[in-house]
Structure formats: structure tokens, C-alpha cells
Design a protein around this motif. Sequence first.
Motif, PDB file in Angstrom:
ATOM      1  N   LEU A 446       0.835  -1.204   0.000  1.00 53.19           N
ATOM      2  CA  LEU A 446       0.000   0.000   0.000  1.00 53.19           C
ATOM      3  C   LEU A 446       0.868   1.251   0.000  1.00 53.19           C
ATOM      4  N   GLY A 447       1.904   1.265   0.848  1.00 51.62           N
ATOM      5  CA  GLY A 447       2.804   2.411   0.869  1.00 51.62           C
ATOM      6  C   GLY A 447       3.502   2.607  -0.453  1.00 51.62           C
ATOM      7  N   GLY A 448       3.908   1.494  -1.080  1.00 44.16           N
ATOM      8  CA  GLY A 448       4.549   1.585  -2.387  1.00 44.16           C
ATOM      9  C   GLY A 448       3.630   2.181  -3.425  1.00 44.16           C
ATOM     10  N   LEU A 449       2.361   1.797  -3.385  1.00 43.26           N
ATOM     11  CA  LEU A 449       1.394   2.333  -4.345  1.00 43.26           C
ATOM     12  C   LEU A 449       1.201   3.835  -4.140  1.00 43.26           C
ATOM     13  N   ILE A 450       1.093   4.267  -2.876  1.00 39.90           N
ATOM     14  CA  ILE A 450       0.945   5.696  -2.581  1.00 39.90           C
ATOM     15  C   ILE A 450       2.180   6.462  -3.046  1.00 39.90           C
ATOM     16  N   ALA A 451       3.371   5.872  -2.821  1.00 38.94           N
ATOM     17  CA  ALA A 451       4.605   6.526  -3.245  1.00 38.94           C
ATOM     18  C   ALA A 451       4.671   6.643  -4.760  1.00 38.94           C
ATOM     19  N   ILE A 452       4.190   5.627  -5.469  1.00 42.47           N
ATOM     20  CA  ILE A 452       4.165   5.688  -6.933  1.00 42.47           C
ATOM     21  C   ILE A 452       3.293   6.848  -7.402  1.00 42.47           C
ATOM     22  N   ILE A 453       2.141   7.001  -6.757  1.00 41.94           N
ATOM     23  CA  ILE A 453       1.255   8.122  -7.100  1.00 41.94           C
ATOM     24  C   ILE A 453       1.967   9.445  -6.835  1.00 41.94           C
ATOM     25  N   GLY A 454       2.674   9.529  -5.688  1.00 35.92           N
ATOM     26  CA  GLY A 454       3.421  10.742  -5.375  1.00 35.92           C
ATOM     27  C   GLY A 454       4.519  11.017  -6.379  1.00 35.92           C
ATOM     28  N   GLY A 455       5.191   9.970  -6.844  1.00 38.87           N
ATOM     29  CA  GLY A 455       6.224  10.140  -7.856  1.00 38.87           C
ATOM     30  C   GLY A 455       5.664  10.628  -9.175  1.00 38.87           C
ATOM     31  N   LEU A 456       4.518  10.083  -9.566  1.00 33.76           N
ATOM     32  CA  LEU A 456       3.872  10.540 -10.806  1.00 33.76           C
ATOM     33  C   LEU A 456       3.381  11.976 -10.661  1.00 33.76           C
ATOM     34  N   MET A 457       2.941  12.346  -9.464  1.00 29.62           N
ATOM     35  CA  MET A 457       2.527  13.731  -9.220  1.00 29.62           C
ATOM     36  C   MET A 457       3.694  14.699  -9.437  1.00 29.62           C
ATOM     37  N   PHE A 458       4.902  14.279  -9.056  1.00 27.31           N
ATOM     38  CA  PHE A 458       6.077  15.124  -9.276  1.00 27.31           C
ATOM     39  C   PHE A 458       6.260  15.389 -10.764  1.00 27.31           C
TER      40      PHE A 458
END
Length: 478
Positions: A446-458
Motif C-alpha cells: 500500500l505504501g509503495g502504491l501511494i509513493a508511486i502516485i506521489g512520484g507521478l505527481m512530481f
Amino acid sequence: MSGEAAATREPSHAGAAIVPTSRYTLSLVRQSDRSLVRGWLWLGLLALVVSGFYSILLVASRTPGVNAWLPVADFFRVALVVHVDLSVLVWFLALSGMLWSLSCRPRATPLAWLAMLLAYAGTLLIGIAPFVGGGEPIMANYIPVLDGSVFLAGLGILGVAAALLVLRSLIAAPALGLELDGSGALRFGLNASVVATAIALVAFAASLWLTPASLEGKAYYEIAFWGGGHALQFTWTLLMLVAWLWLASAVGARLPLSPRIALLLLALALVSVFMTPYAYLAHDVATVEHRDLHTWAMRLGGGVAIVPIGLAVVVGLLRSPRSREAGHDALRAALVASMLLFAAGGVIGMFISGSNVKIPAHYHGCIVGVTLALMGLVYLLLPKLGYQTPQGRLAHWQPVLYGGGQLMHIIGLVWSGGYGVQRKVAGAEQVLHSKAEIAGMGLMGLGGLIAIIGGLMFVVVVWNSLRGNAGKAARSLS
């Protein structure tokens, strides 16, 4: 004395001691070729986008229930190799090229362009290698590889690009001047990171030359990349410390750290890298003593500088009013998230025992700490390059989401590591016996998925900035 770089003092109150403070900002070299800077920035964004694609599949392959839909073991390892090399090796190299190009004097420009073009070519080959070249995934530390012709060709070209970039950066290195200020300290940090990278490249070359050809697979690449991989950690640490000082000053924090002390700390962060040549002279590359010397030097060199600089930044942030200027929320969020993740990774490293998922939890924290610092610098530099200032809720929440997701990710790994879940395995190979182990790896997913979203937001935030003021940027270069 310039207003940007001058030492300042806190307002004094009756009977209160006057506390000296310093600002750390870096005026861009006007004569530098800004198109080079933009080219390295675009390479970094490309690496993150492709790495993000692989990370989606990587996290899915380790998440209970979801991984049943994927060809787990082989696919996990292939995705892990490409994800790590793009999100760490290429991203960090691209941002190094961006920062060094900003600081360099206008010399040896053709060499700089050749380095960047080769970096693009090497990145392209690494990204497409799983689909056109294949190769056995080998999970060597620092630089995992696909043992196939396309991937190895891409890695080799990337290495040549890095060597040319370092050579150009040494030729065009800026002078620090006699009067050291905050700007001079930052330039010293950037120059020191170039020197650390040069030593790392020499170490890679020496290891490739000295590693016994009779070794195969992981044994060969583990030895070949160990020394240079350790030396590169000094580069990333120096860049992160420069970013912390720069970002803190950019958001109005008054740091209780003089430029001379900052330079001394940055020099201490560099000096341990010179243990690298000694390790090659003192011991054979295949010996335990050789490996231990690199590990000892990295632990000593990093910690001496990181703790005092980190404390100075924390004190500066706590005692300074929060800036309300446009875009400063994003810079502050990136800085705080970077320091939190790096600290978490460091603390986890002190409790590692055995070969389990606590190890990736440690280096994920440290690596993401560096990544967040570099993301903050990208936000800071975009308006200086003539682009739109990243601001608004998306820019502010991006570091929070990316950092928070990564924190959940490493907490899940530490949780599972306490139960002995092994690293670099997936699916049934993880052998998850209890609900607690499954919950830990589920939190990781779950944390990895949230981090992926954050990376794409960047990527989205930066893209909006680039697109929003593309015309203005073009005019600023004319």
C-alpha cells in the motif's frame, strides 16, 4: 557583500544573546548553457516515468493476492533491476548533471553535450532491454543488471557518459573566491560531489579490471560494483546536504551554521572517499577486508557531516517564521520529508541483522531522502530557469504523499523483516506464514502504491511548470 550570501543576525531583544545565522543560496552562472541544464532535467524526468512504470509492476508482484496475477519470480527480478537502475543510477546522474551544469563555467561545452547525448542513449537501452534483449536478472548490490547484450551495452554507454560529464565538470569547475560565503560553501559541496564521482568511476574501472574472469553471475558483478558503488554514496550524500542547506535558506530559515563550518563539514563528508584507492592498494578486490574497508569509510564519512548539518537545518526551520511566498510550501515539504526519510533509513540501518527485508527498508529510506531533496531543488530551480513556479495544492502535497507512502513502505518492510521475510524474493518465495507477515507486506504494498502516485505527481507538477512558461524560458535564453 551580497544580500543573498551575507551572514545575517537574528533580531536582538533586551538582554538576549545575538545568534549569528547564515544564508545558503547559489546564484546561477549566467554564461552557462541553460539548454544543457534543461536537457539533464528532462533525462531525470524520463527516468522517473519509466521507473514508475516498472515500480507499479514491481510492487504488485510483492503484494499478497495481487501477485497471483503476475509471472512472479522472473518478472519481479527483471522489473526490480530496471526500476532500481532508472530511479537511482540514471535519476541521480541526471540531477547531478543538472546541478553541475548550473555551477560550471562555460568551458568544454561540446564535451558536455556529448555526455548528455550518450546518457540518453544508455538510458534508452536500459529501459527497453527487458523487451528486446532479455538477459538473466542478477541482483548485485548498487547496480543490479540484466546479463544480456542490450542492457550491458546501455550500462556501458551510461558509464562513458558519466566519465565525460565528470571530466567536463572538473575542467569547468567554478572558483570559490577568497571571501567564503554561503554560495561558496554550496559550490564547494558541488565540486566535492564531482571529485567523489571521479573516484567512484576509477574504482569501477579498477574492479572491472581486477575481478577474476573465472567468476560468473552474481559473484562477478557483486565484486565489480562494490567499491565504486560505495564511493558513489558520497556523491549522493554531498548533493543531499547541498540541497538541505539551499532549500532551508530558500524558505527563509536562518541557519546557525557559518559557511566556513559548513565547508568543513562538507569536506569531512568527502575526505572518507579517499579511503577507496587505499582499499584497492591494501587488499585484493575479492577479499572480505576490501569490502569491509569500503563499508567502514562510508559509515564514517556520511555520519560526521549529516548529523550537524541536519540539526542546523532543523533549528533554523523551528525558529524562523513560516514563509508565505508562492511555492515555498512545496520546498519546505520536500525538505522536511527528505530529512525524515533519510533519518528513518539511518535508524533502521543500525538494527539490521541477517539478510531480510530490513536491508531494503534501510536503503529505501536513505535513497528516497536524497530523491526528495533533489525534487525540492527541481522545484526551486524551475523559476530560475524561466519556467513557472510550482505552487498550489498539487505541488505542496506531492512531497507529503511521496514521502508518506515511502515511509509506510519501509515500515512494512521492517515489520516483515522482524519475522525473517527474505529480501529480493516475491510471491510464494516470500514464504509468508503468519497474518502478521502478510499484514507487513500488505502495508509495504500500500505504501509503495501511494509513493508511486506521489512520484507521478512530481512529473505532473514539473510538466505543468515546463509547459506553462515554455515561451518565457525560450526568451530568457535569447
